[in-house]
Design an enzyme around this catalytic site. Sequence first.
Site, short mmCIF file in Angstrom:
data_model
loop_
_atom_site.label_atom_id
_atom_site.label_comp_id
_atom_site.label_asym_id
_atom_site.label_seq_id
_atom_site.Cartn_x
_atom_site.Cartn_y
_atom_site.Cartn_z
N LYS A 276 0.73 -1.25 -0.01
CA LYS A 276 -0.09 0.00 0.16
C LYS A 276 0.81 1.45 0.08
O LYS A 276 1.89 1.10 0.51
CB LYS A 276 -0.89 -0.06 1.26
CG LYS A 276 -2.16 -0.95 1.37
CD LYS A 276 -2.61 -0.95 2.83
CE LYS A 276 -3.93 -1.58 2.65
NZ LYS A 276 -4.95 -1.72 1.83
N ARG A 350 -10.81 -10.89 1.29
CA ARG A 350 -11.77 -12.12 0.92
C ARG A 350 -10.90 -13.44 0.72
O ARG A 350 -11.54 -14.54 0.76
CB ARG A 350 -12.07 -11.77 -0.88
CG ARG A 350 -10.83 -11.51 -1.68
CD ARG A 350 -11.18 -10.71 -2.91
NE ARG A 350 -11.29 -9.40 -2.80
CZ ARG A 350 -11.51 -8.35 -3.45
NH1 ARG A 350 -11.79 -8.50 -4.80
NH2 ARG A 350 -11.55 -7.06 -3.28
#
Length: 492
Positions: A276, A350
Site C-alpha cells: 500500500k 476475501r
Amino acid sequence: MKYALNTKGLIDCSADCLVVAIPESGTWPASADTADKQEDGLLRRVVKQGDFSGKLGSTMLLPLNGKPWSRILMVGAGKLDSITVQQFRKIAIAALGRLKDAGSKHALLTLAELPVKDRDEAWRVAFLARACEESLYRFTEFKSEKTPARALKQITLDVSAADASLEQALQTGQSVGHGMNLARDLGNTPGNVCTPRWLAKHAKDLAKEFDCVETEILDEKQMKALGMNTLLSVSAGSAEPARLIVMQYKGGKAKDKPHVLVGKGITFDTGGISLKPGEAMDEMKFDMCGAASVLGAMRAIAELKPKINVVGVIASAENMPGSAATRPGDIIKTMSGQTVEILNTDAEGRLVLCDALTYVERFKPATVVDIATLTGACIIALGHHAAGLLSNDDNLAKALLEAGERTGDRAWQLPLWDEYQSQLDSNFADIQNIGGRPAGTITAACYLSRFTKDYTWAHLDIAGVAWLSGKEKGATGRPVPLLMDYLLSHAG
C-alpha cells in the site's frame, strides 16, 4: 456507569443536572415545561431573551441555587414533530458530550419522552443507554499519564411508568454499548499488540468471563489440515501466525439452527507484496474491525442471554511483505476445492473469508453474515454513512436493512447480479481474486458468493463506517448495533 429509571415524577428525583429538550418553536415537552415552572420561568426567559434558540443539537448549561437540581442542561431539539433516528442521536450525543466533562455526578435525562418517528419509549430508552456508553468511551490504554476519572457516575432516565419492557430496554442498550466499546478497544489497539494470537486470547477471556460462550482456537497446523490454504497464504509473509477463532453461544433449543457471524480479522494490512502507499497506512490496524464487531456482538449476546444460537467465527492474519509472502500470480487451492489466482495480495480480506465461509458450513446455519473492511470502493460509493450490503437472499437483506434503520447503524444494498461474475474469470485458475476497478465492492462480494452457495448469506462491507480519520480518529464500534438488533429479532 450506573443506570436507573425514574418513574416517581421529575420534581421528586434529585440530581446534579437535569437534562431537558427545548424545541425551536411550538409546545414544549412536558419535562421542560415542569422544570421551567419549578424554576419560576427561568428557561422561558432564557429563550425569550434570545440566549437559546432550540436549534437541533445546541446546548446551554444553567447553574441553579437549590433543589432538586444543581444545574439544568438545555438541549436543542429542533422541530419536535419530525424527529428522525439520526436527529435523536444528535440530540443525545450533544447532551452527553456536554455532560461527560462537566462536574455533575448524577444526571437525570428526560430525552426518552421525545417523539421519535415510528419509535416507542422502549426503543428510546435502549438508544439512550447505548448512546451514553458510546459518548463516555475513552481509549487511554497507551497514555503514560493516568487520565483523571470523570465526575459523572450515574445516569437516570426519566420514563412514563414502571414497566418491565423499559427495564429490559435499558439493559439491552447498555449491553449493546458494552459490545461497541469492546469492538472499539480492539480496533484502536495498535498492530504491534493486536495480533491474531492476541485476538484469540480475548476470545478465550470472553469464554472465561461468560460460561455461556464456548471458544475454540484453530492454529495454522489445524487450518492446513483442513485445507484453508488461502487464509494461510495471507499470513505466509508474517512472523505472526494466523488463527481461526470460533465462539459458540447456545441460548436456543438444541435443534435450532445457529445464526453465524464471520469477521475479517486482518490485524495489520500492509498490502503484502502489493504494498500500500505509506500515507495513512497506520489506519490499517483497523482492518480487523469486522472481527472486532463479531467479538463485540458476542459479548453483548453473552450479557443479555437471549434464546437464540449464535456462532462467531473470526479469520485472523497479518498481511506482511516477507520473504515467504504470497506473490501476485500465485495460484492457491481453497478449502472448498476451488483454485484462486491471486493477482493482488492487497485483496487479502476475501482470501481469509472464503475459507472461513467454507468452514461454517459444518454448523448448518440458519443464516451467515460476514462483516469486513473489504474495499475502498465501498467508501467511494457510500462515503462514511452506510455500510455496503450484498446478499444471496432478499429476505435476509431486508431484515438487515431494517435492523440498520431501527438502530441508526444503516446499510445500503448493492446488486449481486450474475453479470458481474465474469470480471473474476481467470485464464489459469477457477477464479481470480480481483475484478478490476469497475464495481469493486460488488465484485468482491461476487468472489465471496462463490463460497456461500449452500446457505443463506449476506455480506456487510464496513470499510466506510468502521473507523473515523483525522481529529476524531478511532474505531466506531459499528456495526454492532445493527448485528445485535438483527440477532435479537430472531430470539425466542
